[in-house]
Scaffold this motif. Structure first.
Motif, PDB file in Angstrom:
ATOM      1  N   ARG A 158      36.809  40.401  39.679  1.00 27.77           N
ATOM      2  CA  ARG A 158      37.662  39.927  38.589  1.00 27.77           C
ATOM      3  C   ARG A 158      38.412  38.640  38.951  1.00 27.77           C
ATOM      4  NH1 ARG A 158      40.872  42.793  34.313  1.00 27.77           N
ATOM      5  NH2 ARG A 158      42.751  41.567  33.937  1.00 27.77           N
ATOM      6  N   ASP A 159      38.811  38.527  40.209  1.00 28.40           N
ATOM      7  CA  ASP A 159      39.592  37.368  40.626  1.00 28.40           C
ATOM      8  C   ASP A 159      38.880  36.051  40.349  1.00 28.40           C
ATOM      9  OD1 ASP A 159      41.546  39.087  41.482  1.00 28.40           O
ATOM     10  OD2 ASP A 159      41.216  38.772  43.622  1.00 28.40           O
ATOM     11  N   ALA A 160      37.569  36.066  40.364  1.00 30.41           N
ATOM     12  CA  ALA A 160      36.809  34.828  40.167  1.00 30.41           C
ATOM     13  C   ALA A 160      37.027  34.242  38.781  1.00 30.41           C
ATOM     14  CB  ALA A 160      35.322  35.072  40.407  1.00 30.41           C
ATOM     15  N   ARG A 161      37.433  35.074  37.823  1.00 33.53           N
ATOM     16  CA  ARG A 161      37.725  34.567  36.474  1.00 33.53           C
ATOM     17  C   ARG A 161      38.943  33.658  36.488  1.00 33.53           C
ATOM     18  NH1 ARG A 161      38.868  32.430  32.610  1.00 33.53           N
ATOM     19  NH2 ARG A 161      38.604  32.981  30.401  1.00 33.53           N
ATOM     20  N   GLY A 162      39.754  33.770  37.522  1.00 31.68           N
ATOM     21  CA  GLY A 162      40.950  32.955  37.627  1.00 31.68           C
ATOM     22  C   GLY A 162      40.848  31.792  38.595  1.00 31.68           C
ATOM     23  N   TRP A 163      39.662  31.558  39.159  1.00 32.94           N
ATOM     24  CA  TRP A 163      39.485  30.419  40.051  1.00 32.94           C
ATOM     25  C   TRP A 163      39.577  29.108  39.277  1.00 32.94           C
ATOM     26  CZ3 TRP A 163      34.695  32.387  43.316  1.00 32.94           C
ATOM     27  CH2 TRP A 163      35.122  33.432  44.144  1.00 32.94           C
ATOM     28  N   GLU A 164      39.682  28.019  40.001  1.00 33.67           N
ATOM     29  CA  GLU A 164      39.792  26.699  39.364  1.00 33.67           C
ATOM     30  C   GLU A 164      38.526  26.370  38.579  1.00 33.67           C
ATOM     31  OE1 GLU A 164      40.925  22.067  40.530  1.00 33.67           O
ATOM     32  OE2 GLU A 164      40.882  23.612  42.069  1.00 33.67           O
ATOM     33  N   LYS A 165      38.697  25.900  37.342  1.00 29.58           N
ATOM     34  CA  LYS A 165      37.590  25.597  36.434  1.00 29.58           C
ATOM     35  C   LYS A 165      36.591  26.757  36.394  1.00 29.58           C
ATOM     36  CE  LYS A 165      37.889  20.568  36.911  1.00 29.58           C
ATOM     37  NZ  LYS A 165      37.173  19.324  37.318  1.00 29.58           N
ATOM     38  N   PRO A 166      37.042  27.933  35.978  1.00 33.53           N
ATOM     39  CA  PRO A 166      36.198  29.128  36.089  1.00 33.53           C
ATOM     40  C   PRO A 166      35.151  29.228  34.995  1.00 33.53           C
ATOM     41  CG  PRO A 166      38.238  29.687  34.999  1.00 33.53           C
ATOM     42  CD  PRO A 166      38.363  28.245  35.391  1.00 33.53           C
ATOM     43  N   SER A 167      34.153  30.032  35.258  1.00 28.63           N
ATOM     44  CA  SER A 167      33.299  30.561  34.200  1.00 28.63           C
ATOM     45  C   SER A 167      34.109  31.596  33.435  1.00 28.63           C
ATOM     46  CB  SER A 167      32.056  31.216  34.802  1.00 28.63           C
ATOM     47  OG  SER A 167      31.347  31.958  33.820  1.00 28.63           O
ATOM     48  N   ASP A 168      33.686  31.904  32.225  1.00 27.99           N
ATOM     49  CA  ASP A 168      34.349  32.991  31.490  1.00 27.99           C
ATOM     50  C   ASP A 168      33.810  34.363  31.900  1.00 27.99           C
ATOM     51  OD1 ASP A 168      31.949  32.261  30.298  1.00 27.99           O
ATOM     52  OD2 ASP A 168      32.718  32.255  28.250  1.00 27.99           O
ATOM     53  N   HIS A 169      32.837  34.361  32.785  1.00 31.79           N
ATOM     54  CA  HIS A 169      32.289  35.604  33.347  1.00 31.79           C
ATOM     55  C   HIS A 169      32.729  35.761  34.801  1.00 31.79           C
ATOM     56  CE1 HIS A 169      29.075  36.446  30.241  1.00 31.79           C
ATOM     57  NE2 HIS A 169      29.348  35.187  29.973  1.00 31.79           N
ATOM     58  N   ALA A 170      32.821  36.994  35.253  1.00 30.12           N
ATOM     59  CA  ALA A 170      33.076  37.294  36.660  1.00 30.12           C
ATOM     60  C   ALA A 170      31.792  37.846  37.292  1.00 30.12           C
ATOM     61  CB  ALA A 170      34.197  38.318  36.794  1.00 30.12           C
ATOM     62  N   PRO A 171      31.600  37.614  38.581  1.00 33.20           N
ATOM     63  CA  PRO A 171      30.409  38.146  39.253  1.00 33.20           C
ATOM     64  C   PRO A 171      30.447  39.673  39.356  1.00 33.20           C
ATOM     65  CG  PRO A 171      31.484  36.429  40.566  1.00 33.20           C
ATOM     66  CD  PRO A 171      32.433  36.820  39.479  1.00 33.20           C
ATOM     67  N   VAL A 172      29.269  40.270  39.252  1.00 28.62           N
ATOM     68  CA  VAL A 172      29.116  41.721  39.413  1.00 28.62           C
ATOM     69  C   VAL A 172      28.237  41.963  40.634  1.00 28.62           C
ATOM     70  CG1 VAL A 172      28.319  43.856  38.356  1.00 28.62           C
ATOM     71  CG2 VAL A 172      29.330  42.063  36.927  1.00 28.62           C
ATOM     72  N   PHE A 173      28.682  42.849  41.516  1.00 23.47           N
ATOM     73  CA  PHE A 173      27.995  43.110  42.778  1.00 23.47           C
ATOM     74  C   PHE A 173      27.437  44.519  42.840  1.00 23.47           C
ATOM     75  CE2 PHE A 173      30.738  39.619  43.784  1.00 23.47           C
ATOM     76  CZ  PHE A 173      30.205  38.965  44.904  1.00 23.47           C
ATOM     77  N   ALA A 174      26.393  44.682  43.633  1.00 23.48           N
ATOM     78  CA  ALA A 174      25.890  46.001  44.033  1.00 23.48           C
ATOM     79  C   ALA A 174      25.136  45.837  45.345  1.00 23.48           C
ATOM     80  CB  ALA A 174      24.989  46.608  42.978  1.00 23.48           C
ATOM     81  N   SER A 175      25.127  46.890  46.138  1.00 24.70           N
ATOM     82  CA  SER A 175      24.364  46.904  47.382  1.00 24.70           C
ATOM     83  C   SER A 175      23.258  47.943  47.285  1.00 24.70           C
ATOM     84  CB  SER A 175      25.280  47.214  48.577  1.00 24.70           C
ATOM     85  OG  SER A 175      26.247  46.208  48.740  1.00 24.70           O
ATOM     86  N   PHE A 176      22.189  47.708  48.017  1.00 24.31           N
ATOM     87  CA  PHE A 176      21.044  48.595  48.029  1.00 24.31           C
ATOM     88  C   PHE A 176      20.577  48.822  49.463  1.00 24.31           C
ATOM     89  CE2 PHE A 176      21.108  46.787  43.834  1.00 24.31           C
ATOM     90  CZ  PHE A 176      20.728  47.830  42.999  1.00 24.31           C
ATOM     91  N   ASP A 177      20.375  50.076  49.814  1.00 24.42           N
ATOM     92  CA  ASP A 177      19.867  50.425  51.143  1.00 24.42           C
ATOM     93  C   ASP A 177      18.380  50.734  51.003  1.00 24.42           C
ATOM     94  OD1 ASP A 177      22.392  50.113  52.170  1.00 24.42           O
ATOM     95  OD2 ASP A 177      22.889  52.245  52.048  1.00 24.42           O
ATOM     96  N   LEU A 178      17.577  49.720  51.176  1.00 20.83           N
ATOM     97  CA  LEU A 178      16.128  49.858  50.985  1.00 20.83           C
ATOM     98  C   LEU A 178      15.371  49.287  52.180  1.00 20.83           C
ATOM     99  CD1 LEU A 178      15.992  48.787  47.240  1.00 20.83           C
ATOM    100  CD2 LEU A 178      15.442  51.048  48.127  1.00 20.83           C
TER     101      LEU A 178
END
Length: 262
Positions: free
Chosen positions: A242-262
């Motif tokens: 969520r914090d990325a939405r408040g970075w300087e000159k932000p996108s209106d989207h925030a990054p979504v993460f997931a990890s995979f153990d494969l």
């Protein structure tokens, strides 16, 4: 081979190169899928990404609009792209990691302002795009695959700030939600984000129109990470930065993460 993946509608990869670099430096996902790059492939600023270890990229681009890219620390080979609904848009790219996992990166059309295809051509294009996605996955059932991207639909009641108020707003209408569910069923896709975070309000997009997006918090979960049923249990660690939405000159989207153990 454990790996972490992030998906982010960057709203111009050249304009927002500094915050892409910030994300790569601070969060260091193994794979970053970008949407709405708004750049021809040969103009994507690769030098800074490569300096941080992201030496592999596959992409589809066009000047000023759309565009999808996958940046990776891990070797990845392109295995195709589709032009669903024959729009002539750069909205899909697929790559395969050395462990055999295929990653589909999508930027589904937003659909305009009015949820009526009779008066809004863009809404019809969105529904047609989703229908062709559904049919494509029906025709070639994916295995060992991950689907990410800005799907431009918030499907659940707790994926939006007010379910009742947004029922007639593009991105949360029942017809869009049904079309997305059909895509999900066709590919035996599991929503990894909601597998990990099954309850509660969760957003990945906040409009630029809000003077104080933090205080208003009128968000929607438009960005998704799915996996096929055969590897869904390997997914974990989902989060929205969520914090990325408040970075300087932000996108209106925030990054979504997931990890995979494969």
């Amino acid at each position: 081979m454990p790996f972490t993946l992030a998906t982010w509608n960057i709203n111009s990869v050249r304009l927002r190169e500094p915050i892409v670099l910030k994300l790569l430096q601070e969060e260091a996902p193994d794979v970053l899928c970008l949407q709405e790059c708004k750049s021809p492939v040969d103009k994507i600023p690769l030098e800074g990404f490569a300096a941080l270890g992201y030496t592999h990229m596959i992409a589809r681009g066009q000047k000023g609009y759309n565009g999808v890219a996958i940046l990776s620390k891990l070797p990845i080979k392109e295995v195709g792209s589709e032009d669903f609904a024959a729009l002539g848009h750069a909205r899909h790219i697929a790559g395969q990691l050395e462990n055999g996992v295929t990653i589909h990166n999508f930027y589904v059309p937003a659909g305009g302002d009015l949820p009526d295809r009779e008066v809004n051509e863009k809404f019809g294009q969105k529904l047609d795009y989703l229908t062709e996605m559904r049919d494509w996955f029906h025709g070639a059932a994916p295995e060992k695959a991950i689907l990410v991207g800005d799907l431009n639909i918030a499907p659940r009641e707790d994926d939006v700030w007010d379910h009742k108020k947004l029922l007639k707003i593009v991105s949360h209408t029942p017809i869009e939600v049904e079309h997305l569910a059909q895509v999900q069923d066709a590919g035996n896709w599991v929503d990894i984000t909601r597998q990990d975070i099954p309850e509660g309000l969760l957003y990945s997009w906040w409009s630029y129109r809000a003077k104080d997006w933090v205080a208003a918090d009128k968000g929607r979960r438009l960005d998704h990470v799915w996996a096929t049923g055969d590897i869904a249990n390997a997914g974990h660690g989902s989060r929205v930065l969520r914090d990325a939405r408040g970075w300087e000159k932000p996108s209106d989207h925030a990054p979504v993460f997931a990890s995979f153990d494969l």
